[in-house]
Design a protein around this motif. Structure first.
Motif, mmCIF file in Angstrom:
data_model
loop_
_atom_site.group_PDB
_atom_site.id
_atom_site.type_symbol
_atom_site.label_atom_id
_atom_site.label_comp_id
_atom_site.label_asym_id
_atom_site.label_seq_id
_atom_site.Cartn_x
_atom_site.Cartn_y
_atom_site.Cartn_z
ATOM 1 N N MET A 1 0.831 -1.183 0.000
ATOM 2 C CA MET A 1 0.000 0.000 0.000
ATOM 3 C C MET A 1 0.879 1.251 0.000
ATOM 4 N N LYS A 2 0.622 2.152 -0.908
ATOM 5 C CA LYS A 2 1.376 3.399 -0.991
ATOM 6 C C LYS A 2 0.888 4.376 0.085
ATOM 7 N N ILE A 3 1.818 4.903 0.844
ATOM 8 C CA ILE A 3 1.502 5.845 1.910
ATOM 9 C C ILE A 3 1.491 7.258 1.342
ATOM 10 N N ASN A 4 0.476 8.023 1.693
ATOM 11 C CA ASN A 4 0.380 9.413 1.269
ATOM 12 C C ASN A 4 1.637 10.169 1.692
ATOM 13 N N GLU A 5 2.130 10.982 0.797
ATOM 14 C CA GLU A 5 3.364 11.741 1.010
ATOM 15 C C GLU A 5 3.340 12.566 2.293
ATOM 16 N N ARG A 6 2.171 13.066 2.684
ATOM 17 C CA ARG A 6 2.105 13.900 3.892
ATOM 18 C C ARG A 6 2.489 13.122 5.143
ATOM 19 N N PHE A 7 2.189 11.816 5.154
ATOM 20 C CA PHE A 7 2.523 11.016 6.326
ATOM 21 C C PHE A 7 4.015 10.723 6.412
ATOM 22 N N THR A 8 4.643 10.417 5.301
ATOM 23 C CA THR A 8 6.094 10.176 5.331
ATOM 24 C C THR A 8 6.833 11.471 5.674
ATOM 25 N N TRP A 9 6.343 12.602 5.172
ATOM 26 C CA TRP A 9 6.940 13.897 5.514
ATOM 27 C C TRP A 9 6.783 14.168 7.013
ATOM 28 N N ALA A 10 5.601 13.915 7.557
ATOM 29 C CA ALA A 10 5.358 14.157 8.983
ATOM 30 C C ALA A 10 6.304 13.321 9.843
ATOM 31 N N VAL A 11 6.501 12.065 9.489
ATOM 32 C CA VAL A 11 7.413 11.208 10.253
ATOM 33 C C VAL A 11 8.830 11.776 10.204
ATOM 34 N N ASP A 12 9.252 12.265 9.055
ATOM 35 C CA ASP A 12 10.584 12.889 8.950
ATOM 36 C C ASP A 12 10.683 14.113 9.857
ATOM 37 N N VAL A 13 9.660 14.961 9.853
ATOM 38 C CA VAL A 13 9.660 16.177 10.681
ATOM 39 C C VAL A 13 9.714 15.813 12.166
ATOM 40 N N LEU A 14 9.009 14.777 12.558
ATOM 41 C CA LEU A 14 8.958 14.386 13.972
ATOM 42 C C LEU A 14 10.298 13.875 14.508
ATOM 43 N N ASN A 15 11.181 13.405 13.624
ATOM 44 C CA ASN A 15 12.501 12.945 14.046
ATOM 45 C C ASN A 15 12.384 12.027 15.276
ATOM 46 N N ILE A 16 11.684 10.944 15.097
ATOM 47 C CA ILE A 16 11.322 10.045 16.192
ATOM 48 C C ILE A 16 12.535 9.274 16.703
#
Length: 163
Positions: free
Chosen positions: A1-16
């Motif tokens: 399943m392809k993940i919407n770009e906004r979610f992958t960007w959000a994970v990058d911003v969160l720097n978990i």
């Protein structure tokens, strides 16, 4: 399943970090929680949504280190001083009177914790779209650490990081 770009960007911003404890307000079907949970080893993601149907979908994903709660945010029984990062993506209480919710967020954040307010409109926006939310955050005693703007498909998005 392809993940919407906004979610992958959000994970990058969160720097978990693997030991982070996160709270997602308005998790919907748990797409972002699923991306976050995969990066946690000692940490947790607590995801809350007022829709029982969405929480049911999110819970079926069997995400490691994830806890899902059906409740509106203001009524949720959450532990104080528990979260390194609290995030919300397209949650509308920042557009209304956010005083109650922002007071709760302050209560739930760990010392030096951060609030991440993500927004992507259904149409293209500019960085100036973040100004009203920044003002509401400041009016409730939050300090804006950063405002990040990203050109995404189908529309641009921003994230306001506050303490």
């Amino acid at each position: 399943m392809k993940i919407n770009e906004r979610f992958t960007w959000a994970v990058d911003v969160l720097n978990i970090k693997p030991s982070d404890h996160l709270l997602e307000i308005g998790c919907g079907a748990g797409i972002l929680a699923e991306q976050i949970g995969g990066r946690l080893t000692a940490g947790t993601i607590t995801a809350i949504d007022s829709s029982a149907a969405m929480i049911k979908i999110a819970s079926r994903k069997n995400i490691a280190n994830a806890h899902f709660i059906t409740s509106d945010f203001a009524s949720a029984a959450l532990p104080g001083n528990a979260y390194h990062k609290i995030l919300a993506f397209n949650v509308n209480f920042f557009w209304k009177d956010p005083a109650t919710e922002l007071a709760l967020i302050r209560k739930y954040l760990k010392r030096n914790g951060k609030l991440y307010v993500f927004y992507q409109a259904p149409y293209d926006i500019t960085i100036t779209a973040a100004k009203p939310i920044e003002e509401k955050l400041r009016s409730q005693g939050y300090k804006i650490v950063d405002t990040i703007f990203k050109k995404l498909s189908p529309a641009s998005a921003f994230c306001i990081v506050a303490t």
